[in-house]
Structures are given as C-alpha cells and as structure tokens.
Design a protein around this motif. Structure first.
Motif, PDB file in Angstrom:
ATOM      1  N   VAL A   1       0.836  -1.197   0.000  1.00 35.37           N
ATOM      2  CA  VAL A   1       0.000   0.000   0.000  1.00 35.37           C
ATOM      3  C   VAL A   1       0.870   1.247   0.000  1.00 35.37           C
ATOM      4  O   VAL A   1       0.586   2.221  -0.717  1.00 35.37           O
ATOM      5  N   LYS A   2       1.940   1.214   0.786  1.00 34.51           N
ATOM      6  CA  LYS A   2       2.831   2.371   0.852  1.00 34.51           C
ATOM      7  C   LYS A   2       3.545   2.585  -0.481  1.00 34.51           C
ATOM      8  O   LYS A   2       3.704   3.727  -0.939  1.00 34.51           O
ATOM      9  N   VAL A   3       3.956   1.510  -1.119  1.00 33.93           N
ATOM     10  CA  VAL A   3       4.595   1.628  -2.429  1.00 33.93           C
ATOM     11  C   VAL A   3       3.628   2.238  -3.432  1.00 33.93           C
ATOM     12  O   VAL A   3       3.991   3.111  -4.225  1.00 33.93           O
ATOM     13  N   ALA A   4       2.380   1.779  -3.381  1.00 36.62           N
ATOM     14  CA  ALA A   4       1.362   2.319  -4.294  1.00 36.62           C
ATOM     15  C   ALA A   4       1.155   3.805  -4.048  1.00 36.62           C
ATOM     16  O   ALA A   4       1.066   4.599  -4.996  1.00 36.62           O
ATOM     17  N   GLU A   5       1.088   4.189  -2.764  1.00 36.61           N
ATOM     18  CA  GLU A   5       0.903   5.601  -2.422  1.00 36.61           C
ATOM     19  C   GLU A   5       2.055   6.448  -2.963  1.00 36.61           C
ATOM     20  O   GLU A   5       1.838   7.513  -3.559  1.00 36.61           O
ATOM     21  N   GLU A   6       3.273   5.960  -2.798  1.00 40.53           N
ATOM     22  CA  GLU A   6       4.438   6.697  -3.266  1.00 40.53           C
ATOM     23  C   GLU A   6       4.477   6.790  -4.789  1.00 40.53           C
ATOM     24  O   GLU A   6       4.829   7.840  -5.351  1.00 40.53           O
ATOM     25  N   CYS A   7       4.103   5.705  -5.451  1.00 38.52           N
ATOM     26  CA  CYS A   7       4.090   5.718  -6.917  1.00 38.52           C
ATOM     27  C   CYS A   7       3.045   6.694  -7.452  1.00 38.52           C
ATOM     28  O   CYS A   7       3.310   7.438  -8.402  1.00 38.52           O
ATOM     29  N   PHE A   8       1.867   6.687  -6.847  1.00 38.68           N
ATOM     30  CA  PHE A   8       0.834   7.633  -7.261  1.00 38.68           C
ATOM     31  C   PHE A   8       1.316   9.066  -7.056  1.00 38.68           C
ATOM     32  O   PHE A   8       1.112   9.934  -7.907  1.00 38.68           O
ATOM     33  N   HIS A   9       1.951   9.302  -5.915  1.00 40.66           N
ATOM     34  CA  HIS A   9       2.432  10.652  -5.620  1.00 40.66           C
ATOM     35  C   HIS A   9       3.541  11.062  -6.577  1.00 40.66           C
ATOM     36  O   HIS A   9       3.595  12.219  -7.033  1.00 40.66           O
ATOM     37  N   LEU A  10       4.412  10.113  -6.907  1.00 44.74           N
ATOM     38  CA  LEU A  10       5.516  10.397  -7.808  1.00 44.74           C
ATOM     39  C   LEU A  10       5.002  10.827  -9.180  1.00 44.74           C
ATOM     40  O   LEU A  10       5.470  11.818  -9.754  1.00 44.74           O
ATOM     41  N   VAL A  11       4.029  10.094  -9.684  1.00 45.67           N
ATOM     42  CA  VAL A  11       3.460  10.433 -10.996  1.00 45.67           C
ATOM     43  C   VAL A  11       2.675  11.737 -10.919  1.00 45.67           C
ATOM     44  O   VAL A  11       2.823  12.631 -11.758  1.00 45.67           O
ATOM     45  N   GLY A  12       1.834  11.866  -9.880  1.00 45.35           N
ATOM     46  CA  GLY A  12       0.972  13.042  -9.766  1.00 45.35           C
ATOM     47  C   GLY A  12       1.722  14.341  -9.561  1.00 45.35           C
ATOM     48  O   GLY A  12       1.250  15.402  -9.962  1.00 45.35           O
ATOM     49  N   SER A  13       2.893  14.268  -8.952  1.00 46.00           N
ATOM     50  CA  SER A  13       3.662  15.483  -8.690  1.00 46.00           C
ATOM     51  C   SER A  13       4.724  15.757  -9.746  1.00 46.00           C
ATOM     52  O   SER A  13       5.427  16.759  -9.673  1.00 46.00           O
ATOM     53  N   SER A  14       4.850  14.863 -10.730  1.00 39.90           N
ATOM     54  CA  SER A  14       5.853  15.055 -11.773  1.00 39.90           C
ATOM     55  C   SER A  14       5.478  16.245 -12.653  1.00 39.90           C
ATOM     56  O   SER A  14       4.298  16.552 -12.849  1.00 39.90           O
ATOM     57  N   THR A  15       6.467  16.911 -13.176  1.00 37.39           N
ATOM     58  CA  THR A  15       6.211  18.117 -13.968  1.00 37.39           C
ATOM     59  C   THR A  15       5.434  17.813 -15.242  1.00 37.39           C
ATOM     60  O   THR A  15       4.705  18.668 -15.739  1.00 37.39           O
ATOM     61  N   SER A  16       5.569  16.623 -15.757  1.00 36.98           N
ATOM     62  CA  SER A  16       4.874  16.294 -17.005  1.00 36.98           C
ATOM     63  C   SER A  16       3.424  15.882 -16.788  1.00 36.98           C
ATOM     64  O   SER A  16       2.619  15.908 -17.718  1.00 36.98           O
ATOM     65  N   GLU A  17       3.077  15.511 -15.543  1.00 38.76           N
ATOM     66  CA  GLU A  17       1.729  14.993 -15.286  1.00 38.76           C
ATOM     67  C   GLU A  17       0.934  15.787 -14.261  1.00 38.76           C
ATOM     68  O   GLU A  17      -0.272  15.603 -14.146  1.00 38.76           O
ATOM     69  N   CYS A  18       1.595  16.681 -13.504  1.00 42.21           N
ATOM     70  CA  CYS A  18       0.919  17.321 -12.368  1.00 42.21           C
ATOM     71  C   CYS A  18      -0.313  18.118 -12.767  1.00 42.21           C
ATOM     72  O   CYS A  18      -1.225  18.305 -11.959  1.00 42.21           O
TER      73      CYS A  18
END
Length: 495
Positions: free
Chosen positions: A279-296
C-alpha cells in the motif's frame, strides 16, 4: 512566482503593524515584526490569536490572513477574505486574495471566476497567466504572456511556467539574468539549483545551492534539495545525514515536514513507512506520478494525487484534486465511486448520495463498500427505509451482518428508532448478544416516546409489541405492559 513570500498581497496601511496591540504597543508590535522578518508565521499567528482574545480589528484580521496564507493554510486565509467580502470590507483586495487562495487550493475554475471581478493589476495578470497553464488554455496563456512586464515578479512567473512545462534551460536563463540584476535576491540560486537537479546535473545543483545555504543553513527547502542531490550522487545514508539538521525544526514548524518524512522513507529504501508495504509503495508511486512536472496538471496526474491522498486517508485533499477534474469525468463510474467515498468520509452525505446513485456499473453496485457507504448516506440524509431495503437485497453472510450492524448503530444515533429496533432485533436473532438486546430495548423505548410525542404513528406500536414478543428478556414484558397500559388509557386499539 505569483505572490512574494516577503510581503503581503493585501493593501495594508503602513501604520498597521504599529497599531498592532494597542494595549501593549511597543512590546507586541516589535515582537510581531520580529516574527514577520524571520518568516515565523506560526509565531505571528499565535501572537495574533492571543491579541484577538481581547477583541478583533480589521488590521489584525488582514495580518492573520497574510500569515495563514504564507504558512500554507490557504483554507484559513480564504475564510477570512470571504468574511471581508460579506462585510463589504476592502472588497477589491479581498477578491484578488480570494482568487489566490482558490488557486493554491487547486480550485482553478473558482479562482478564474472570482478573478473576473477583481480590478486590474500585475498580480491579476500573473494569476491569470498561471491559471491558463493549469487549465491548459494555450490561447489565453499566450495572451497573458504578452502582458507580462520586465519586472521581477512577472519574470519569476514566466520562469515558473517554463519550469512547470519542463523547459528547464529557459527557466535557468531567466533566473541567471535576474540574479545579475538583483544580486541580493540569493533565493534565486535555489530555483537555479532545482532546475539543474531536474536536468540531472546534481553536482552543479549542489554547487549553486551552496551559495544560499551558506547564508540560510536552516532552510527546509534548500536542505531537502541538498539531501536529494546527495542521494543521487552518493547514497541514502549520506542523504539522511543532510536532513538530520532540520528534522526537529520542521516537525515544530510544520512547513515541509511531510516532504521530509517522505524523502526519509525513500532514503531508507522504504524503511519507516506507515502502511503495509504494498500500500505504501502504491501511495508513493501515485504521488511520484501526480507530482511530476509532465503529469501534475493533467487529469491523470490529479487522479494519481487523489489516489495517493486516498491511500493516506487524507480525504479532504482527495476532494480538492477530484473536484478540479469532476467536469471531465462526471459520467465515469470509477471516478464517481472514489469521489462519493471521499465525500462520505468528509461527512458530505447529500453530495455523496447523489454521486453514488449516478453509478451504473453492476460490479461496483454489488460491492460491499458501495452498499455500506450508500446505506450510511441514506441514514444520514433521513432516508432509513432505503437503507433497510439495501440490506434486504443483500445475500446472507458476513457482509450482510456488518451492514445490519451499521444500520442499527447509525439509525440509533440519528434518532431513526424504528429501523434501529428492526436491525437490532435481526442481529439478536442471528447472534444472541446482551449488547444487541440493549440496543433493541433503547430503540423500542425511543419509538414509544416518539409515538407519545406524536412524532410516529400510533399503529407502529403493534409492530413494536411484536418485536418484544420475540425477545426472551424479562424486561421485554415490562416494556410491553407499559405500552399496553398507555394505549388503554388513550383508548387505542393495538394488537
């Protein structure tokens, strides 16, 4: 850059800070100025709240909003500015400041709408410029780009948009030019360093960053960036050592603390995560994608951020992101399912019920999470019969039992005693338990009191007596006798 962190975006009289705390003028005003100069907004807010215990004035309210905004508490600042508008106080500036708060809360459509009413200003142009980027409106983005002037704030906004669009070299060029013109603004080095970090020039980023950290070694953002550079250049242990100097400080202040906690988990290769591993890995992956400059600023990016906050249990933040893309996904069943769950978690039951009922996918509608949340919404919206009908359509099993328990307790809390009595009666039959009898007894007494107060129809007493007959407790007979005696005195016929 939209707003300066060093000065307010409000028109505050030059004497306002001097007028602060007339009861103890010299002491409080100097202390307040000290907090502002140190950008200790938590300390400034505490002092303002202390002064407000003896009465409020407009100047203090403006400073409270200013400090809340710069501390990142945009909701608190928004509430103050909205109150100003309701009271017709400083409308023009309140409109502009409200639009800024909406922007930082991710409510871009609301920000754009209220900004139309604000008077023309450089800040209005900058905010519209950023809104055009957030709303992916290229035509208006170019329109406001042409209105930018060769002044510090406008050029910082232009550099920020370049950064957000992954044009890092263009942003660096602007920052370097501004540094030549404004050598005292050494914070520009942090922006340059961040751009170099994004370009994977970690050693260059570290060198540029040192110019700022030499003067401000306790900066949370700069130290965190230094730690990230160290992590890329060396290892997690070295990066963690960089953060140790500011961990305690940020824990007390609050600013950037969540970011530091996240990065510590990364530096430690996942150690210290609050959730179960996957669950923590999923949370971090979602955050990583959502906060990326290309996807935010994309729909998928905001969905990722919402998912990260959903897994973290921060449902108010979930609503901020999902609300911003609601117009694009209003007929998407999965989106509505997540949106309605977040609404339920935030006690927004009316909107949650409406959203749940939009869902057409039979797989979702047969899911226990859907059924139980919808049942809770029905009860909280004073529709207990519909919740009971949901239970009646549910197949027997553990989920059915849990739904019955939910209905029993929620109906009791909401004063829907008839359906609470039915639910507790069914629970008592399925699993005899003293607690279920006590719940049933209390609900039955509640129904009887409702009949006496003419809130419930008299003929419901017959159904209540039937529930009492199925009970083995001696108290059941006592309650039934009281009901029959009252009915006889009122010359009512019940079975």
């Amino acid at each position: 850059m939209i707003l300066s962190r060093a000065k307010p975006a409000i028109s505050v009289n030059n004497e306002s800070s001097k007028d602060f705390g007339r009861g103890n003028l010299s002491k409080n005003s100097s202390q307040f100025d000290f907090y502002l100069q140190k950008r200790d907004y938590a300390g400034a807010i505490t002092l303002l709240e202390y002064k407000q215990c003896t009465g409020r004035n407009d100047s203090e309210e403006q400073w409270m909003a200013f400090c809340a905004f710069h501390r990142g508490d945009y909701k608190k600042a928004l509430n103050i500015y909205q109150d100003h508008m309701k009271n017709d106080y400083d409308i023009e500036h309140s409109l502009l400041n409200t639009a800024c708060c909406y922007f930082y809360l991710g409510m871009y459509d609301d920000s754009k709408e209220i900004l139309k009413k604000a008077p023309s200003s450089g800040l209005k142009i900058r905010l519209n410029f950023h809104l055009s980027h957030k709303l992916r409106d290229e035509a208006t983005l170019m329109e406001y780009h042409q209105q930018l002037q060769d002044v510090l704030e406008d050029q910082l906004s232009l550099a920020a948009i370049h950064y957000l669009r992954a044009h890092y070299q263009e942003a660096i060029d602007i920052y370097k030019r501004l540094l030549l013109q404004n050598r005292e603004n050494i914070a520009l080095n942090v922006y340059v360093a961040l751009c170099y970090y994004k370009l994977d020039y970690y050693d260059v980023s570290q060198e540029v960053l040192g110019m700022y950290l030499n003067q401000y070694p306790d900066s949370v953002i700069a130290t965190n960036l230094k730690a990230c550079n160290t992590f890329r250049l060396y290892n997690g242990t070295s990066a963690e050592n960089e953060l140790r100097t500011i961990i305690d400080q940020s824990a007390n202040v609050g600013f950037g603390y969540d970011l530091l906690k996240h990065n510590l988990v990364v530096f430690r290769d996942g150690e210290g995560a609050m959730q179960p591993e996957h669950v923590k890995v999923a949370e971090e992956c979602f955050h990583l994608v959502g906060s990326s400059t290309s996807e935010c600023d994309t729909i998928h990016g905001r969905q990722c951020m919402a998912a990260a906050f959903f897994l973290a249990g921060q449902f108010e933040e979930v609503l901020v992101y999902l609300t911003s893309i609601k117009s694009y996904l209003h007929s998407d069943d999965t989106f509505n399912f997540n949106f309605a769950q977040a609404k339920t978690a935030c006690n927004q039951f009316k909107e949650a019920e409406e959203t749940f009922l939009l869902i057409q996918d039979s797989h979702i509608k047969n899911d226990y999470v859907y059924i139980s949340n919808l049942a809770r919404c029905f009860i909280m919206n004073q529709k207990p019969r519909q919740a009971w009908e949901l239970y009646q359509r549910t197949e027997s099993g553990p989920e059915s039992f849990n739904l019955l328990l939910l209905i029993a307790n929620d109906c009791y809390r909401m004063g829907e005693f008839w359906y609470a009595a039915k639910a507790f009666d069914s629970l008592d039959k399925l699993e005899p338990n003293p607690e279920f009898w006590e719940g049933k007894r209390g609900a039955i007494v509640g129904v009887f009191q409702g009949v006496v107060a003419q809130k419930f129809p008299v003929d419901i007493l017959g159904d209540i007596l039937q529930l009492l007959r199925s009970s083995t407790s001696n108290q059941a007979d006592q309650i039934a006798n009281v009901i029959r005696k009252w009915s006889k005195e009122k010359r009512l016929s019940i079975n």
